[in-house]
Design an enzyme around this catalytic site. Sequence first.
Site, PDB file in Angstrom:
ATOM      1  CD  GLU A 183      -2.879  -0.939  -0.175  1.00 38.47           C
ATOM      2  OE1 GLU A 183      -2.930   0.150  -0.778  1.00 38.47           O
ATOM      3  OE2 GLU A 183      -3.450  -1.960  -0.594  1.00 38.47           O
ATOM      4  CE1 TYR A 230      -6.749   2.862  -0.772  1.00 41.22           C
ATOM      5  CE2 TYR A 230      -4.385   2.980  -0.341  1.00 41.22           C
ATOM      6  CZ  TYR A 230      -5.471   2.333  -0.893  1.00 41.22           C
ATOM      7  OH  TYR A 230      -5.295   1.159  -1.553  1.00 41.22           O
ATOM      8  CG  ASP A 267      -8.117   4.392  -4.656  1.00 39.02           C
ATOM      9  OD1 ASP A 267      -9.349   4.354  -4.856  1.00 39.02           O
ATOM     10  OD2 ASP A 267      -7.306   3.732  -5.326  1.00 39.02           O
TER      11      ASP A 267
END
Length: 347
Positions: free
Chosen positions: A33, A115, A133
Site C-alpha cells: 500500500e 486510505y 482512493d
Amino acid sequence: MNFSRQLVDWYIVNKRVLPWRDTENPYFIWLSEVILQQTRVQQGLPYYQSFVKTYPTVEKLAAAPQDEVLKLWQGLGYYSRARNLQAAALQIVEDDLKFPDNYKDLLRLKGVGDYTAAAIASFAFHEVVPVVDGNVYRVLSRLYGISTPINVPAGVKQFKELATKLLNKKEPATHNQAIMEFGALQCTPKNPDCSSCPFKLDCVAFQEDTVRDLPVKLKKAKVKSLYHHYVVVQTPSGKTIMNQRDNSNIWAGLFEFPYIEANGSLLSSEVIGHDVFKEVVGKSRFRESVYNQQPIIHKLSHRKIHAYFWVVKVEEELETAVLVEEAFQKPVSVLIERFMKKFWQRN
DNA sequence: AATGCGGGGCG
DNA sequence: CGCCCAGCATT
C-alpha cells in the site's frame, strides 16, 4: 441495484493477479500500500518484490540501515515514504512487535493516512471500513453523477459517506479491492470502456454523457513567479517616492515604490541602467545599495513575487517625493507595508 | 485550506 | 504539454 454484488462479480472475472492479493500478512499488505501511494501498479510491482525479498519481516526492515532502504526505494519517488516506512517499522518493533490490527491504530503509523489505514484494516483484518482512493472517487462520482470537487473537505466527506454506505459489510476486503480494480481497469480516467460496463444503465454520468467531466477536481492555480525590483528613494530631507497602481490588476489603487520587473535577480548596473530607475532619479547624483540580497518572497494565490528593494540616496530633492510620514498614510500591499515598517522602524 | 513531494505513462 | 496515479505530512 445491488452494487456490491455486481461489482464483486465483475472483479472475480477481471481482476489482475497481484502478489499482495495472495496474502493476509499485514506487513506485506502495508508494504504494497505504501509503495502504491500515487504510484501505478506496474511501476510499484518490482519494488514490492525486492522489498519483500530483502525484508521478509517487519523486524528486518526495522533493523536495516536507512541508506539501504533508500537505495532500494531509489527511482520510485516520494522518498519520504521510504523514511516513514522505516520509522513505522521501528514504531511497530518497539511496540512489542504487535502489528496494529485495526483502522484507528494503523492511522498512528508514520506514513499511514486514511486510505492506507483503511486498506490494511480491511484487506488484512476484514474491518468494515471503506477505501477511498483516486479510483473510488472516479467510480463513485460517475456512477452517481456527483460533481462535488474531490479535493475539498466537503467532497472528501461526501464520498467517504457514500463509500461507507455502499460497502459490503460481510466482505469489505473483496469489495474494496474490487472497486479500486474497477476504477483502474474499466472506469479509467481517460477513455473508459463504458460500452462494456456492467453499470452503464445505472451510471448517471453515462446516461447524462458527463463521464469525461467527472470527477471534478479543483485545479490549483499555477503560480507564476515574478521578480520586482523596487526603487526606494531617499532625498536629503528624508522624502521618498511612491506611485499608485492602476485599477486594472492586482493591488489596484494601492501605492508602491516604483519597480523594475525582471526575469530574476539584477546587478546594480542593470538597475541603474533601467528606464524606470532613470525616470525616478532623474539627473540627480545618487548612491544605490540593495536592501535585501536574498529576495523577499511574497505569495499570492496565483503569483509568487520575488521582491528586491533597492535603496537609492539622491543628492537633490525630487519634485514628486513625499515625506515618509505621508507615505505611511497611503494604502499599500502587505509586501510594501512589511518592508516600510522594517526599513523605517515604524509600527 | 494549501503546498511540497517524483517519476512515469497516456492522450 | 497537462493530467493522473491504491496519498501523506506539514504549515
